[in-house]
Every structure is written in structure tokens, then in C-alpha cells.
Design a protein around this motif. Structure first.
Motif, short mmCIF file in Angstrom:
data_model
loop_
_atom_site.label_atom_id
_atom_site.label_comp_id
_atom_site.label_asym_id
_atom_site.label_seq_id
_atom_site.Cartn_x
_atom_site.Cartn_y
_atom_site.Cartn_z
N TYR A 124 -1.42 -0.45 -9.93
CA TYR A 124 -0.39 -1.48 -9.72
C TYR A 124 -0.48 -2.08 -8.31
CZ TYR A 124 4.18 -3.70 -10.43
OH TYR A 124 5.19 -4.61 -10.58
N ARG A 125 -0.95 -1.29 -7.34
CA ARG A 125 -1.03 -1.76 -5.96
C ARG A 125 -2.02 -2.91 -5.79
NH1 ARG A 125 -1.19 2.50 -2.83
NH2 ARG A 125 -1.14 4.08 -4.46
N LEU A 126 -2.94 -3.10 -6.76
CA LEU A 126 -3.94 -4.16 -6.65
C LEU A 126 -3.31 -5.55 -6.69
CD1 LEU A 126 -6.79 -2.73 -8.93
CD2 LEU A 126 -6.65 -2.69 -6.43
N ARG A 127 -2.10 -5.67 -7.26
CA ARG A 127 -1.44 -6.97 -7.29
C ARG A 127 -1.10 -7.46 -5.89
NH1 ARG A 127 3.75 -6.64 -8.20
NH2 ARG A 127 4.07 -8.20 -9.79
N HIS A 128 -1.05 -6.54 -4.91
CA HIS A 128 -0.68 -6.92 -3.56
C HIS A 128 -1.83 -7.54 -2.78
CE1 HIS A 128 2.42 -3.49 -4.12
NE2 HIS A 128 2.92 -4.65 -4.51
N ALA A 129 -2.97 -7.75 -3.46
CA ALA A 129 -4.11 -8.41 -2.81
C ALA A 129 -3.81 -9.88 -2.53
CB ALA A 129 -5.35 -8.29 -3.68
N ARG A 140 10.71 -4.45 -6.60
CA ARG A 140 11.55 -3.66 -5.71
C ARG A 140 10.86 -2.34 -5.40
NH1 ARG A 140 17.32 -3.56 -8.55
NH2 ARG A 140 17.83 -2.49 -6.62
N PRO A 141 10.97 -1.83 -4.16
CA PRO A 141 10.27 -0.59 -3.81
C PRO A 141 10.70 0.60 -4.67
CG PRO A 141 11.71 -1.32 -2.02
CD PRO A 141 11.65 -2.43 -3.01
N GLU A 142 12.00 0.66 -5.04
CA GLU A 142 12.48 1.80 -5.84
C GLU A 142 11.83 1.81 -7.22
OE1 GLU A 142 16.03 0.06 -3.49
OE2 GLU A 142 14.34 -0.67 -4.65
N LEU A 143 11.74 0.62 -7.85
CA LEU A 143 11.14 0.53 -9.18
C LEU A 143 9.62 0.62 -9.11
CD1 LEU A 143 13.38 -2.30 -10.70
CD2 LEU A 143 13.66 0.17 -10.88
N MET A 144 9.03 0.13 -8.01
CA MET A 144 7.59 0.17 -7.87
C MET A 144 7.10 1.62 -7.81
SD MET A 144 5.20 -1.91 -5.24
CE MET A 144 4.96 -0.59 -4.08
N GLY A 145 7.88 2.50 -7.17
CA GLY A 145 7.51 3.91 -7.12
C GLY A 145 7.39 4.52 -8.50
N ARG A 146 8.33 4.17 -9.39
CA ARG A 146 8.28 4.68 -10.77
C ARG A 146 7.06 4.14 -11.51
NH1 ARG A 146 14.44 3.23 -12.57
NH2 ARG A 146 15.42 3.75 -10.57
N ARG A 150 11.89 -6.45 -1.35
CA ARG A 150 10.76 -6.46 -2.29
C ARG A 150 9.49 -6.09 -1.53
NH1 ARG A 150 11.99 -9.43 -7.14
NH2 ARG A 150 14.24 -9.16 -7.40
N ILE A 151 8.43 -5.81 -2.29
CA ILE A 151 7.14 -5.49 -1.70
C ILE A 151 6.22 -6.69 -1.84
CG2 ILE A 151 5.15 -3.94 -1.78
CD1 ILE A 151 7.73 -2.62 -0.82
N GLY A 152 5.62 -7.09 -0.73
CA GLY A 152 4.82 -8.31 -0.72
C GLY A 152 3.34 -8.10 -0.48
N HIS A 153 2.71 -9.08 0.15
CA HIS A 153 1.27 -9.10 0.40
C HIS A 153 0.85 -7.86 1.20
CE1 HIS A 153 -2.34 -11.72 1.86
NE2 HIS A 153 -2.65 -11.01 0.79
N HIS A 154 -0.19 -7.18 0.72
CA HIS A 154 -0.72 -5.96 1.35
C HIS A 154 0.33 -4.85 1.45
CE1 HIS A 154 -4.36 -8.10 2.11
NE2 HIS A 154 -3.86 -8.89 3.06
N GLY A 155 1.31 -4.87 0.54
CA GLY A 155 2.31 -3.81 0.49
C GLY A 155 3.39 -3.90 1.55
N ARG A 156 3.49 -5.04 2.23
CA ARG A 156 4.52 -5.18 3.27
C ARG A 156 5.87 -5.52 2.65
NH1 ARG A 156 0.18 -7.76 6.20
NH2 ARG A 156 0.80 -9.77 5.32
N PRO A 157 6.93 -4.81 3.05
CA PRO A 157 8.26 -5.13 2.52
C PRO A 157 8.83 -6.39 3.16
CG PRO A 157 8.41 -3.32 4.08
CD PRO A 157 6.95 -3.66 3.95
N PHE A 158 9.64 -7.11 2.40
CA PHE A 158 10.34 -8.29 2.92
C PHE A 158 11.62 -8.45 2.11
CE2 PHE A 158 8.07 -9.92 -0.69
CZ PHE A 158 8.79 -11.00 -1.15
N VAL A 159 12.51 -9.30 2.60
CA VAL A 159 13.80 -9.53 1.93
C VAL A 159 13.73 -10.85 1.18
CG1 VAL A 159 16.28 -9.90 2.25
CG2 VAL A 159 15.08 -8.19 3.64
#
Length: 199
Positions: free
Chosen positions: A141-146, A127-133, A56-65
Motif C-alpha cells: 500500500y505504501r507504493l501509492r505514496h510515490a 488517514r494514518p489510523e486506517l492506513m495502519g490497518r 492524512r498521509i501524503g507524498h513519500h509518507g509525509r503527514p499533512f492536514v
């Protein structure tokens, strides 16, 4: 931002960290009690791994499991690739339906909370795949990662199960409201509403 607002933000950050720590430890103890029951139910009716890991994509756009109890048949996306899950998804097992209805499938995410990758309250990590779409249609949408993603959040308790870009657009409005107005009282209200939804 004035000095008083900065002080309030720091105070909220400390309170949120403490709340995540206390709820995370409590959630871990509850997880230890629930896991044998879920394991047995899986052995009887839904053979396959007990846990499910997903990026998944987390805080500041960092991926994590992220960790969850498995709710679908094993290798559910082997043929289809990454797709949204619907509320009546035929890939969901009998045990998985019960786990989703009770929201217990999210419980293993207490590991992510204790590791600092998630909070108890925040936008749902995508998920990164769905986030791209989604971001091709909704660049904001990236603002949620604040803020850190959460096990539960304002969008989750205020809107139905989402399985499309349009649903993501509506949920984004709730998430951005949370990002703008995040505070201890709102977090407590969301947690109480989550309990009422689960019950």
C-alpha cells in the motif's frame, strides 16, 4: 531510466504543476462563490463548524492536514474513534449528503493543492489510523505514496465508495496502475471523467 524518459518525466512534472496551479486558482475562486451558500445551509440545517480538518498521509509518507467542508455531525468520532465512512452513514447531515453527492465537500482541498501538499489528480490520501490497518494486510500500500495524493483519481472515478480493507485492496490496484502509467493524457481523462461523475 534513459535520458529521453527522464526528459519526458520532467516535462510531465512541469505540465502537472502548471495544471494544478491553474485549476487551483480557478477552484479557489469557485470556493469563494460556494462557501456563503454552504455556510447558510449549515446554519439552517446542520449547526457546527463549516470546515473540517483531518490528518492524512501524503507524498513519500509525509503527514499533512487536509481541508474539507464538514459533512457529518460535530464530533462524529468522539465515541467510535477513527472508522470508515459508508455511503449511507447515519452520521452524515442533510447538507453533508448533498455536499458528498455533488463532491463539493472536497472543494476546500484546493488549499492543499496550492500549498503543494496535493495534486488535482492522484491517489486519495488516507488517514494514518486506517492506513495502519490496511498496511498490515497490504504492505505494498505504501507504493501509492510515490506520487502526490489527489482530490480525484483513477480509483475514485473507477470504483465505488470504499469502506473496508477489501475495498482498499481493489482501489489499490487502480492507484498502482496510475502510479505506473501517470501522464498528462491520463490526468486529463480522469479530470473529464470526474466532471461526468459530478454532473
Amino acid at each position: 531510466m534513459c535520458q529521453q524518459e527522464q526528459s519526458l518525466q520532467r516535462l510531465y512534472g512541469c505540465a502537472k504543476w502548471l495544471m494544478d496551479l491553474v485549476l487551483g486558482v480557478g477552484g479557489l475562486l469557485f470556493l469563494l462563490c460556494v462557501t456563503p451558500v454552504v455556510w447558510l445551509a449549515n446554519r439552517l440545517w446542520s449547526p457546527g463548524p463549516l470546515f473540517y480538518q483531518q490528518q492524512r498521509i501524503g507524498h513519500h509518507g509525509r503527514p499533512f492536514v487536509v481541508w474539507k467542508f464538514r459533512t457529518m455531525i460535530a464530533d462524529a468520532e468522539k465515541q467510535s474513534g477513527a472508522v470508515w465512512s459508508s455511503q449511507d452513514d447515519p452520521r452524515v447531515t442533510r447538507v453533508g449528503r448533498w455536499l458528498r453527492r455533488s463532491r463539493l465537500d472536497e472543494l476546500p482541498q484546493v488549499f492543499n493543492v496550492l500549498r503543494g501538499e496535493m495534486s488535482f489528480v492522484g491517489p486519495r490520501p488516507e488517514r494514518p489510523e486506517l492506513m495502519g490497518r490496511i498496511m498490515r494486510r497490504l504492505p505494498v500500500y505504501r507504493l501509492r505514496h510515490a506520487v502526490k495524493p489527489g482530490i480525484t483519481g483513477w480509483a475514485q472515478v473507477s470504483y465505488r465508495y470504499g469502506n473496508s480493507v477489501e475495498d482498499s485492496r481493489v482501489k489499490l490496484e487502480y492507484d498502482l496502475y496510475y502510479v505506473k502509467h501517470a501522464g498528462l493524457l491520463l490526468d486529463i481523462f480522469i479530470l473529464l471523467k470526474t466532471v461526468s461523475v459530478v454532473l
